[in-house]
Scaffold this motif. Structure first.
Motif, PDB file in Angstrom:
ATOM      1  N   THR A 113       0.831  -1.203   0.000  1.00 23.28           N
ATOM      2  CA  THR A 113       0.000   0.000   0.000  1.00 23.28           C
ATOM      3  C   THR A 113       0.866   1.254   0.000  1.00 23.28           C
ATOM      4  N   LEU A 114       0.298   2.297  -0.542  1.00 16.60           N
ATOM      5  CA  LEU A 114       0.867   3.632  -0.487  1.00 16.60           C
ATOM      6  C   LEU A 114      -0.245   4.548   0.008  1.00 16.60           C
ATOM      7  N   GLU A 115       0.005   5.225   1.127  1.00 18.60           N
ATOM      8  CA  GLU A 115      -0.984   6.137   1.704  1.00 18.60           C
ATOM      9  C   GLU A 115      -0.589   7.576   1.404  1.00 18.60           C
ATOM     10  N   VAL A 116      -1.574   8.348   0.976  1.00 16.47           N
ATOM     11  CA  VAL A 116      -1.361   9.746   0.605  1.00 16.47           C
ATOM     12  C   VAL A 116      -2.390  10.594   1.338  1.00 16.47           C
ATOM     13  N   LYS A 117      -1.959  11.725   1.887  1.00 17.92           N
ATOM     14  CA  LYS A 117      -2.881  12.706   2.473  1.00 17.92           C
ATOM     15  C   LYS A 117      -2.826  13.940   1.597  1.00 17.92           C
ATOM     16  N   LEU A 118      -3.982  14.351   1.106  1.00 17.84           N
ATOM     17  CA  LEU A 118      -4.095  15.460   0.155  1.00 17.84           C
ATOM     18  C   LEU A 118      -5.004  16.540   0.726  1.00 17.84           C
ATOM     19  N   THR A 119      -4.536  17.794   0.710  1.00 12.96           N
ATOM     20  CA  THR A 119      -5.341  18.930   1.139  1.00 12.96           C
ATOM     21  C   THR A 119      -5.448  19.897  -0.031  1.00 12.96           C
ATOM     22  N   VAL A 120      -6.692  20.231  -0.396  1.00 13.11           N
ATOM     23  CA  VAL A 120      -6.940  21.089  -1.556  1.00 13.11           C
ATOM     24  C   VAL A 120      -7.951  22.180  -1.212  1.00 13.11           C
ATOM     25  N   LYS A 121      -7.969  23.202  -2.049  1.00 12.43           N
ATOM     26  CA  LYS A 121      -8.934  24.301  -1.904  1.00 12.43           C
ATOM     27  C   LYS A 121      -9.357  24.732  -3.300  1.00 12.43           C
ATOM     28  N   ASP A 122     -10.629  24.596  -3.622  1.00 10.73           N
ATOM     29  CA  ASP A 122     -11.153  24.905  -4.956  1.00 10.73           C
ATOM     30  C   ASP A 122     -11.284  26.420  -5.114  1.00 10.73           C
ATOM     31  N   LEU A 123     -10.192  27.059  -5.485  1.00 10.03           N
ATOM     32  CA  LEU A 123     -10.144  28.518  -5.559  1.00 10.03           C
ATOM     33  C   LEU A 123     -11.057  29.103  -6.631  1.00 10.03           C
TER      34      LEU A 123
ATOM     35  N   ASN B  42       3.884   8.767  -8.869  1.00  4.37           N
ATOM     36  CA  ASN B  42       3.185   9.124 -10.092  1.00  4.37           C
ATOM     37  C   ASN B  42       2.070   8.094 -10.270  1.00  4.37           C
ATOM     38  N   PRO B  43       0.906   8.304  -9.592  1.00  8.11           N
ATOM     39  CA  PRO B  43      -0.163   7.303  -9.596  1.00  8.11           C
ATOM     40  C   PRO B  43      -0.568   6.879 -10.998  1.00  8.11           C
ATOM     41  N   GLY B  44      -0.842   5.598 -11.111  1.00 11.01           N
ATOM     42  CA  GLY B  44      -1.195   5.035 -12.396  1.00 11.01           C
ATOM     43  C   GLY B  44       0.028   4.575 -13.158  1.00 11.01           C
ATOM     44  N   VAL B  45       1.207   5.016 -12.702  1.00 16.35           N
ATOM     45  CA  VAL B  45       2.446   4.674 -13.387  1.00 16.35           C
ATOM     46  C   VAL B  45       3.440   4.029 -12.425  1.00 16.35           C
ATOM     47  N   GLU B  46       3.979   4.838 -11.487  1.00 12.65           N
ATOM     48  CA  GLU B  46       5.115   4.353 -10.710  1.00 12.65           C
ATOM     49  C   GLU B  46       5.191   4.980  -9.318  1.00 12.65           C
ATOM     50  N   TYR B  47       5.697   4.182  -8.378  1.00 11.49           N
ATOM     51  CA  TYR B  47       6.065   4.628  -7.036  1.00 11.49           C
ATOM     52  C   TYR B  47       7.471   4.097  -6.813  1.00 11.49           C
TER      53      TYR B  47
END
Length: 182
Positions: free
Chosen positions: A44-54, A116-121
């Motif tokens: 598994t690879l865990e990612v935490k993402l924080t975004v703001k729809d400006l 690079n999700p879908g490609v490589e870690y």
């Protein structure tokens, strides 16, 4: 006069409202080990993402990413010499498309992490004394992605809008109460 003041306060609160900051936990499970030549269903690879729809369009681009953490990568909205987000595009309901990099050389160790999700870690470490650690995993059709929104922390503008609404309700109730007693 009170009605005009309340209306002005509500408009000011609404105008100061900004896009909500959202945080997501992303888990990629089941990756193909290039080094072992085998699919590892529990990797598994865990990612935490924080975004703001400006721009309010429901999609996120690189300039709307506030933070991305994965393995050694700790991107916080601006590329540094060590942590960088090379590109990012995501519309919720689809899979995020991005490339994030961690690269550090401290004089003894050269470290590199690429997601690079879908490609490589990839995780790579090499020392000045010949030690080398290089592991690469690829995504396959069997790789599962789980995206879970976490509770966002309300922004001050959200509290301002709440207070303006409560004040408007209180003022309306106070006026109605005053009208019935005369």
């Amino acid at each position: 006069m009170l009605k005009k003041s309340m209306l002005a306060l509500m408009f000011a609160a609404a105008a100061s409202a900004q896009a909500e900051v959202r945080t997501f936990d992303i888990v990629y499970k089941g990756l193909y080990s290039v080094d072992d030549h085998v699919f590892q269903p529990d990797k598994t690879l865990e990612v935490k993402l924080t975004v703001k729809d400006l721009d309010g369009n429901g999609s996120y681009t690189e300039n709307e990413v506030k933070a991305l953490k994965a393995s050694h990568i700790d991107y916080t909205g601006t590329c540094t010499v060590v942590h960088c987000l090379e590109y990012f595009n995501w519309t919720p309901g689809s899979l995020p498309n991005y490339s994030a990099v961690y690269h550090n050389y401290d004089g003894f160790y050269n470290e590199l992490t690429i997601v690079n999700p879908g490609v490589e870690y990839r995780e790579f470490v090499q020392s000045n004394w010949g030690f080398r650690y290089d592991l690469t995993w690829h995504w396959t059709a069997d790789t599962q992605t789980t995206i879970t929104p976490t509770s966002p922390v309300p922004e001050p503008s959200g509290y301002a809008m709440l207070l303006a609404g409560l004040a408007a309700i209180g003022a309306a109730a106070w006026r109605r109460g005053g009208q019935h007693s005369t």
